[in-house]
Design a protein around this motif. Structure first.
Motif, PDB file in Angstrom:
ATOM      1  N   LYS A 146       0.340   2.328  -0.852  1.00  0.00           N
ATOM      2  CA  LYS A 146      -0.197   3.644  -1.203  1.00  0.00           C
ATOM      3  C   LYS A 146       0.892   4.577  -1.723  1.00  0.00           C
ATOM      4  CE  LYS A 146      -0.331   6.631   2.404  1.00  0.00           C
ATOM      5  NZ  LYS A 146       1.101   6.906   2.617  1.00  0.00           N
ATOM      6  N   THR A 165      -3.080   8.398  -2.025  1.00  0.00           N
ATOM      7  CA  THR A 165      -4.019   7.517  -2.708  1.00  0.00           C
ATOM      8  C   THR A 165      -3.636   6.062  -2.474  1.00  0.00           C
ATOM      9  OG1 THR A 165      -4.031   9.197  -4.418  1.00  0.00           O
ATOM     10  CG2 THR A 165      -5.124   7.108  -4.938  1.00  0.00           C
ATOM     11  N   ILE A 166      -4.611   5.278  -2.087  1.00  0.00           N
ATOM     12  CA  ILE A 166      -4.357   3.856  -1.842  1.00  0.00           C
ATOM     13  C   ILE A 166      -4.304   3.115  -3.179  1.00  0.00           C
ATOM     14  CG2 ILE A 166      -5.310   1.752  -0.839  1.00  0.00           C
ATOM     15  CD1 ILE A 166      -6.419   3.437   1.431  1.00  0.00           C
ATOM     16  N   ARG A 167      -3.196   2.373  -3.380  1.00  0.00           N
ATOM     17  CA  ARG A 167      -3.071   1.602  -4.626  1.00  0.00           C
ATOM     18  C   ARG A 167      -3.731   0.248  -4.477  1.00  0.00           C
ATOM     19  NH1 ARG A 167       3.267   2.261  -4.667  1.00  0.00           N
ATOM     20  NH2 ARG A 167       3.522   4.411  -5.340  1.00  0.00           N
TER      21      ARG A 167
END
Lengths: 322, 488, 119
Positions: free
Chosen positions: B153, B134-136
């Motif tokens: 991420k 998941t990309i932060r």
């Protein structure tokens, strides 16, 4: 006890391998010794002759004749070394100093050899000669390079076209444009780079090439038209945004980033909605244009285009915008 | 009397196995020798052209193809600043850098934010490649500063990180590099040259990876090339020379290159997206990728090529302890096995041209099976001698021939390096190299064979259980090892 | 004209070409072959101007320049950049360069810029 195959065979392999190992070791030592010896010889020549070459680069007025006289008086080995040194330095400098270095290389006897090399039967030697003609630019170099630009070997043609970039002349430009053709065997980047080196001198020919029948010529011209800011090319570039060939379209778009035209907006939006690499290029070009022209176009992309194109158009993530 | 049947059986067994083993060694070494000769021919042609290759003209040309450099980073706070700086400083007219922070537990992200004053980039994300982590957040250097994007991420492994970077890449070409590799200033120029020369047909290129141990490095650049100090690292220098520099040059020349090092491979972005990027589940992910590209080329009957450039592009630290080397070789061989097995349909299949008919048989026969034959020899020959079923003179002769011939092949590789690139100029370096050529035969070969078998075994037995763990653990250990490049 | 000028470039030809041109104009020239040695010399002596190559292995000219400016050395710096590397020019000015010359360079133009920088 088993010996299914003759041990003699193994002995032959063993003896041959051992002999070759000894030979390889000898070759290693010999190569290294010779290379080091050659380097030392060059160093010695360099210590003696380099100051003379350097002096030539700062010679003013008649001083250069004096230097050239001294070069001519040297022994052959020394002249060859001077020729090599001047040739190497020519890659680094321009202007008056370069003119002087060319004279030194000439006095060292480099030019006749290079000219003779252009007729060599070995393509690698002809290619080296083409490179040297470009750097040394002796009288008649342009004509000879134009011949080499039609050489049977694509390698030679490539070097000749690259060298022609340095000659400010319409004939040189014509040869380079011809090399844009799909079947020229000259990489497009080499020919387009040479055109760029021509600068303004190439402008007219580039504009004409934008309408060429050969898509490779159109693509090359489209790629450089924007960087050269070729006068009157914007209209043709807009037409090329709808070219049958995708790579031509992309090249035209990249040029339109630098020569913006309001007429391009419509075709660019259509291209952007097609998506992919093409769509991204179109969006990037739109982004580079004045905002007043593209407001509606960007809004349309915001609604209809795929995410990659939206990114290229500088549009925010949907959830981030929300 | 009662033991005669066993003697009989063993005698027959040795009669059947011994000669094939000997012939196998001769064939394997001869094949390598042929590759070396092909590479030598290639080098001499290549070097003759160095006067007119025109790299300087291209270095300054605004029409060069743009390159996106993707750099995955996991816990690299110590080196990330220098690495990014040195990639941005590479000699190339048009390149951007995309750093993918793979959920580092250290200050990697903060170091970058501080160094470049990163600002949030909330532009849309293309999403053309399926990714797991998941990309932060996506960050970039403020406008006009430097062409740098940083993705922050969750941890998901190296391959998945590269895919995230690939999705955000905007240039025509992409290259993946490791944060702890040292790059040659001209690396992008050399590796992109085949694309510029033949833009319609070249889809992937790789360059030479060399060993940095003991060389002097400053600000992320090599300033003085030296031979490593430990024998274990010196042997690897020779190994890299033989397998990577010469072997891959030859395969490329034959039009059957199936392996580009993950430490520096360049690809056409559209092709990489078409084939779906790296496989995050693969251990030999760089090998797997090139195989997939070759398969895609051949199955689509595309006139496309994968090329190797003989110029050094990147320098990497090789394992200098037995423990780390063992882990690396196990992983390489496991990767090799899994990729070869996964693509077994291509083996000896004429549809796949030279890749199917030449390269793959070579890799199966002389790479995958090599450790098995080596170990079998080590066990069986002494056993046969002990039981008196093998003629001692003959057995010794067979072993000596195998080793002497193998040494000759390695030495040939050294001769080719000496007459072409000669990067190790000191006399003491030559001495060290020759010592390594000999020393490889005593212990090193046998140990690597054992590790490779272990890796193969691990691949054959407990595949499923270790998947997720392997990619993650493998990546976190990466600091002291080169990237996941299968052998040869 | 007088003054001491430091020339830092990893290419011996360029070092020599720059040096002889500046010397021919009566300047005192010293050369260094890489970034670290260049930085050391730059911090060490009092220079009227520094000619600095951007693309050097190890420590780039821009790194040297940054270190100098961080330590408050305000000596005029003229960068040597490669053709087509406009980003080097940008980075150079951002780091505090006074001027730049593109390679291949004209020694005459370089001398003019050094002279201008000397004020």
């Amino acid at each position: 006890m088993i010996t299914p195959l003759p041990a003699e065979f193994l002995w032959v392999v063993l003896i041959a391998s051992s002999a070759l190992i000894v030979g390889s070791l000898a070759a290693l030592l010999l190569q290294r010794t010779r290379r080091h010896a050659r380097a030392r010889r060059r160093e010695a020549l360099d210590a003696q002759l380099r100051p003379l070459v350097l002096e030539a680069t700062v010679a003013e007025g008649d001083e250069i004749d004096d230097v050239l006289e001294r070069v001519r008086a040297l022994a052959r080995v020394e002249r060859e070394h001077i020729g090599r040194t001047a040739y190497q330095m020519l890659r680094d400098i321009t202007g008056e100093a370069a003119t002087n270095l060319r004279a030194v290389a000439d006095a060292a006897g480099l030019v006749p050899r290079v000219v003779a090399d252009t007729r060599s039967r070995d393509a690698v030697i002809r290619a080296d000669a083409a490179e040297a003609l470009g750097l040394l630019a002796p009288e008649g170099a342009l004509e000879r390079l134009r011949e080499l630009a039609r050489d049977p070997s694509p390698e030679v043609r490539t070097v000749a076209v690259r060298a022609l970039g340095g000659f400010d002349d319409d004939a040189a430009v014509r040869s380079i444009v011809a090399a844009l053709a799909a079947d020229s065997g000259v990489p497009a980047t080499v020919a387009t780079t040479a055109l760029l080196q021509q600068g303004w001198a190439a402008g007219d020919r580039v504009r004409l090439a934008l309408e060429d029948e050969d898509p490779s010529v159109r693509r090359g011209a489209a790629r450089v038209a924007g960087i050269l800011q070729a006068p009157g090319s914007a209209e043709r570039l807009v037409a090329l945004v709808d070219d049958p060939l995708e790579s031509v379209r992309i090249a035209a778009m990249r040029s339109l980033e630098r020569v913006p035209s309001r007429d391009a907006v419509g075709p660019l939006v259509r291209a952007a909605l097609e998506g992919g690499v093409l769509g991204e290029a179109a969006a990037t070009t739109l982004l580079a244009m004045p905002g007043a022209w593209t407001r509606e176009a960007i809004a349309r992309i915001d609604h209809e285009a795929e995410p990659g194109v939206r990114r290229a158009a500088g549009l925010r993530r949907k959830e981030a915008a929300a | 009397m009662s033991w005669d049947w066993l003697r009989e059986a063993l005698t027959t067994f040795f009669a059947v196995t011994m000669w094939p083993t000997g012939i196998y060694f001769l064939l394997a070494n001869t094949a390598m020798l042929v590759l070396i000769v092909i590479a030598a021919r290639h080098f001499s042609r290549y070097l003759r052209r160095s006067e007119h290759r025109g790299e300087d003209a291209m270095a300054g040309s605004p029409v060069s193809l743009g390159v996106s450099v993707i750099m995955p980073a996991y816990n690299e706070e110590a080196v990330i600043r220098t690495s990014v700086r040195s990639v941005l400083d590479l000699r190339y007219p048009d390149h951007e850098v995309i750093v993918v922070n793979d959920g580092s537990a250290d200050a990697t992200m903060q170091v970058l934010k501080d160094a470049y004053g990163l600002v949030l980039d909330d532009r849309d994300v293309p999403g053309r490649i399926p990714v797991r982590g998941t990309i932060r957040g996506i960050w970039r250097a403020p406008d006009g500063a430097v062409p740098l994007t940083v993705v922050d991420k969750e941890n998901s492994g190296r391959s998945d990180s590269v895919n995230v970077g690939l999705d955000l890449a905007s240039k025509d070409l992409v290259v993946m590099v490791d944060a702890d590799s040292i790059l040659e200033p001209d690396s992008l120029l050399s590796v992109s040259k085949p694309f510029a020369d033949d833009p319609e047909r070249v889809v992937a290129t790789g360059g030479v990876v060399r060993i940095v141990n003991n060389s002097r490095v400053q600000g992320g650049r090599i300033v003085d090339v030296r031979m490593p100090k430990q024998t274990i690292a010196r042997i690897q220098v020779v190994e890299y020379l033989r397998a990577f520099l010469l072997g891959r040059t030859a395969w490329s020349d034959l039009g059957a290159l199936i392996l580009i090092s993950g430490a520096f491979g360049m690809f056409r972005r559209d092709v990489l997206i078409d084939v779906g990027g790296l496989d995050p589940d693969s251990i030999g992910e760089d090998f797997e990728l090139v195989m997939r590209i070759q398969k895609w080329i051949k199955e689509g009957k595309r006139d496309l090529r994968v090329e190797f450039v003989a110029e050094p592009v990147s320098w990497t630290e090789c394992p200098s302890t037995v423990k780390v080397l063992a882990r690396q070789r196990r992983r390489w061989h496991r990767g090799l096995w899994e990729v070869l097995w996964g693509y077994r349909a291509m083996l000896l299949n004429p549809k796949y041209g030279k890749v199917g008919m030449v390269a793959l048989p070579y890799y199966w026969l002389f790479e995958l099976f090599a450790p098995l034959v080596e170990i079998a020899g080590i066990i069986l020959v002494p056993l046969g001698l002990l039981l008196g079923v093998v003629d001692p003179a003959f057995a010794i002769l067979l072993i000596v021939v195998s080793y002497v011939y193998g040494t000759l092949v390695t030495l040939a590789a050294v001769v080719v390096e000496e007459s072409s690139f000669h990067r190790y100029e000191r006399w003491s370096d030559l001495g060290a190299t020759l010592w390594a050529v000999i020393a490889e035969n005593f212990g090193y070969r046998q140990l690597t064979a054992i590790w490779r078998l272990q890796g193969w075994w691990a691949g054959l037995t407990n595949q499923k259980q270790v998947w997720g763990e392997m990619t993650r653990a493998g990546f976190s250990e990466e600091a002291d090892e080169p990237t996941g490049t299968p052998a040869r | 004209m007088s003054g001491r000028v430091l020339v830092v470039d990893d290419d011996r030809d360029i070092r020599d070409l720059v040096a002889i041109k500046l010397e021919s104009a009566g300047l005192d020239v010293e050369t260094r072959p890489d970034g670290p040695q260049g930085l050391e010399a730059a911090l060490d002596g009092s220079w009227a101007a520094i000619v600095l190559d951007v693309m050097m292995p190890g420590m780039s000219g821009i790194d040297v320049l940054r270190s100098l400016r961080e330590r408050g050395v305000q000596t005029p710096v003229i960068l040597l950049t490669a053709r087509g590397q406009e980003k080097d020019v940008e980075a150079g000015f951002a780091a505090g360069a006074d001027d730049y010359v593109t390679k291949p360079f004209s020694p005459r133009a370089l001398l003019a810029r050094v002279t201008a920088a000397l004020g």
